[in-house]
Design an enzyme around this catalytic site. Structure first.
Site, PDB file in Angstrom:
ATOM      1  N   LYS A 110       0.690  -1.240   0.041  1.00  0.00           N
ATOM      2  CA  LYS A 110      -0.016  -0.168  -0.041  1.00  0.00           C
ATOM      3  C   LYS A 110       0.753   1.280  -0.145  1.00  0.00           C
ATOM      4  O   LYS A 110       0.603   2.190  -0.461  1.00  0.00           O
ATOM      5  CB  LYS A 110      -1.115  -0.047   1.176  1.00  0.00           C
ATOM      6  N   LYS A 159      -4.552 -10.753  -6.577  1.00  0.00           N
ATOM      7  CA  LYS A 159      -5.757 -10.862  -5.672  1.00  0.00           C
ATOM      8  C   LYS A 159      -7.078 -10.113  -5.995  1.00  0.00           C
ATOM      9  O   LYS A 159      -7.018  -8.893  -6.457  1.00  0.00           O
ATOM     10  CB  LYS A 159      -5.335 -10.525  -4.246  1.00  0.00           C
ATOM     11  N   LYS A 181     -10.927  -4.844  -3.179  1.00  0.00           N
ATOM     12  CA  LYS A 181     -11.759  -3.903  -3.432  1.00  0.00           C
ATOM     13  C   LYS A 181     -10.946  -2.564  -3.670  1.00  0.00           C
ATOM     14  O   LYS A 181     -11.551  -1.630  -4.082  1.00  0.00           O
ATOM     15  CB  LYS A 181     -12.504  -3.495  -2.079  1.00  0.00           C
TER      16      LYS A 181
HETATM   17  P1  TYM Z   1     -10.347  -6.405   4.484  1.00  0.00           P
HETATM   18  O1  TYM Z   1     -11.237  -5.628   4.877  1.00  0.00           O
HETATM   19  O2  TYM Z   1      -9.409  -6.028   3.529  1.00  0.00           O
HETATM   20  O3  TYM Z   1     -10.825  -7.730   4.017  1.00  0.00           O
HETATM   21  C1  TYM Z   1     -12.001  -8.467   4.722  1.00  0.00           C
HETATM   22  C2  TYM Z   1     -11.773  -9.959   4.884  1.00  0.00           C
HETATM   23  O4  TYM Z   1     -11.847 -10.620   3.391  1.00  0.00           O
HETATM   24  C3  TYM Z   1     -10.822 -11.217   3.117  1.00  0.00           C
HETATM   25  N1  TYM Z   1     -10.163 -11.127   1.690  1.00  0.00           N
HETATM   26  C4  TYM Z   1     -10.135 -12.150   0.942  1.00  0.00           C
HETATM   27  N2  TYM Z   1     -10.488 -13.389   1.126  1.00  0.00           N
HETATM   28  C5  TYM Z   1     -10.345 -14.307  -0.065  1.00  0.00           C
HETATM   29  N3  TYM Z   1      -9.725 -13.652  -1.256  1.00  0.00           N
HETATM   30  C6  TYM Z   1      -9.714 -12.356  -1.393  1.00  0.00           C
HETATM   31  N4  TYM Z   1      -9.440 -11.851  -2.609  1.00  0.00           N
HETATM   32  C7  TYM Z   1      -9.934 -11.493  -0.415  1.00  0.00           C
HETATM   33  N5  TYM Z   1      -9.732 -10.224  -0.301  1.00  0.00           N
HETATM   34  C8  TYM Z   1      -9.891  -9.951   1.071  1.00  0.00           C
HETATM   35  C9  TYM Z   1      -9.443 -10.675   4.060  1.00  0.00           C
HETATM   36  O5  TYM Z   1      -8.668 -11.806   4.328  1.00  0.00           O
HETATM   37  C10 TYM Z   1     -10.472 -10.153   5.261  1.00  0.00           C
HETATM   38  O6  TYM Z   1     -10.506 -11.551   6.143  1.00  0.00           O
HETATM   39  N6  TYM Z   1      -7.240  -5.944   8.460  1.00  0.00           N
HETATM   40  C11 TYM Z   1      -8.674  -6.128   8.073  1.00  0.00           C
HETATM   41  C12 TYM Z   1      -9.986  -5.798   8.877  1.00  0.00           C
HETATM   42  C13 TYM Z   1      -9.738  -6.162  10.370  1.00  0.00           C
HETATM   43  C14 TYM Z   1      -9.661  -7.173  11.110  1.00  0.00           C
HETATM   44  C15 TYM Z   1      -9.180  -7.080  12.494  1.00  0.00           C
HETATM   45  C16 TYM Z   1      -9.702  -8.419  10.637  1.00  0.00           C
HETATM   46  C17 TYM Z   1      -9.215  -5.080  11.228  1.00  0.00           C
HETATM   47  N7  TYM Z   1      -9.250  -5.650  12.553  1.00  0.00           N
HETATM   48  C18 TYM Z   1      -9.307  -8.087  13.541  1.00  0.00           C
HETATM   49  C19 TYM Z   1      -9.812  -9.689  11.575  1.00  0.00           C
HETATM   50  C20 TYM Z   1      -9.517  -9.422  13.069  1.00  0.00           C
HETATM   51  C21 TYM Z   1      -8.864  -5.699   6.709  1.00  0.00           C
HETATM   52  O7  TYM Z   1      -8.626  -4.772   6.277  1.00  0.00           O
HETATM   53  O8  TYM Z   1      -9.827  -7.016   6.081  1.00  0.00           O
END
Ligand code: TYM
Length: 325
Positions: free
Chosen positions: A110, A193, A196
């Site tokens: 990022k 990947k 979003k």
């Molecule tokens: P975020 O919002 O980027 O993504 C949310 C969840 O979706 C999963 N994910 C995917 N899984 C499979 N294939 C993909 N292409 C794909 N893109 C995203 C991510 O692995 C995630 O599980 N940092 C985290 C949010 C967060 C969090 C936490 C999660 C903040 N605090 C504590 C767990 C525990 C995030 O930005 O996910």
């Protein structure tokens, strides 16, 4: 056992978020203590329009409900409503080191994509807040997609470091990824990947209309040859489509390979598109009904109250351990 996970309300949620995370949360709710939140403080780590942040937060809450999470069984809340997240963050930032934070893949990717002068401290310190999210609820299981495992690993390192110094204060969390679909790839470039933050024909957004979804699947990049089997290296496009199909139909990859053995690419894609549309169509309808029911704000307010009780207990424990009280 306690389960915790969250989604950051940036950009538009994708089929990757659905398969890798969202769709897996509800399975825990009957026999686990489940906390699911919207990581809105994390959303500020990259520039975001305030209205977009507000809208996304409500939409994700509606998606949580549409995925089958029952607010009577599960605590659904917004991170910024529970001030213990920011307070624990302020304490724990002293126990993760600059060197290890600078090695995080997400930070490297990022920050590289941005103009270096504009990288906020929050992006660098992202894993500290994420560790605080997890540790406040003493979560045993953290269901996530593959890209978040590194952040849970650094949380585990922090637990060891902290507990070595202060005794058994923090609870060790364990990441849990789905068997099929932990990393859904872009349809236009199956070597990256689905995300979003990209905007392109390769990402299926949960808010896309069904025709657009179908079109994106039908024009997905496929690989040379004509056979349908799993080979991430030589057949990343076909493997990705097989993974999407298997995840959405709750089947093994092997069963799907057998089913599609004699199919041509075009007919195979049509079946994948059918499954995506038949899953996300009803899901969207449910989400929109929740969104327009006026229930979302009330539900988040109630969730925050419940979450704060647990979070504040841990915060007191940590404050006592380090000598703040
Ligand atoms: P975020 O919002 O980027 O993504 C949310 C969840 O979706 C999963 N994910 C995917 N899984 C499979 N294939 C993909 N292409 C794909 N893109 C995203 C991510 O692995 C995630 O599980 N940092 C985290 C949010 C967060 C969090 C936490 C999660 C903040 N605090 C504590 C767990 C525990 C995030 O930005 O996910």
């Amino acid at each position: 056992m306690r389960v915790l996970s969250g989604i950051k309300p940036t950009g538009k949620l994708t089929l990757g978020n659905y398969i890798g995370a969202l769709k897996n949360f509800a399975q825990y709710q009957s026999d686990h203590d489940v906390f699911i939140f919207i990581a809105d403080l994390h959303a500020l780590t990259l520039p975001i329009d305030p209205d977009e942040l507000r809208t996304n937060t409500k939409l994700i809450t509606a998606f949580y409900l549409a995925s089958g999470l029952d607010p009577h069984k599960v605590t659904i809340f917004k991170q910024s409503d529970v001030s213990a997240h920011a307070e624990l963050n302020a304490i724990l930032q002293n126990y993760l080191y600059m060197g290890e934070l600078s090695r995080m893949t997400q930070f490297k990717e990022k920050s590289q994509a941005m103009d270096h002068s504009g990288i906020g401290l929050g992006l660098f310190a992202y894993p500290v807040l994420m560790a605080s999210d997890i540790l406040l609820y003493e979560a045993n299981i953290v269901p996530v997609g593959e890209d978040q495992i590194q952040h849970i690993e650094i949380t585990r390192d922090l637990v060891v470091r902290f507990n070595n110094r202060y005794g058994k204060v923090l609870v060790m969390p364990e990441p849990q990824v789905t068997r099929v679909g932990k990393r859904i790839m872009s349809l236009s470039d199956p070597t990256v990947k689905m995300s979003k933050s990209e905007s392109g024909k390769g990402d299926i957004y949960l808010t896309d209309d069904l025709k657009t979804m179908r079109k994106k699947i039908m024009s997905a990049v496929t690989d040379s040859g004509s056979e349908i089997y799993v080979d991430e290296e030589n057949k990343p496009g076909i493997t990705n489509l097989l993974t999407i199909y298997a995840a959405l139909t709750n089947q093994s990859l092997e069963a799907c390979v057998t089913k599609f053995k004699d199919y041509r690419y075009g007919d195979f894609k049509k079946e994948v598109a059918d499954v995506v549309v038949n899953t996300l169509g009803p899901f969207q309808a449910k989400a929109m009904a929740f969104l327009h029911s006026g229930e979302v704000d009330r539900l988040l307010a109630e969730g925050a109250k419940k979450a704060a009780i647990i979070a504040n207990k841990t915060l007191v424990k940590v404050k006592k351990a380090v000598g703040l009280i």
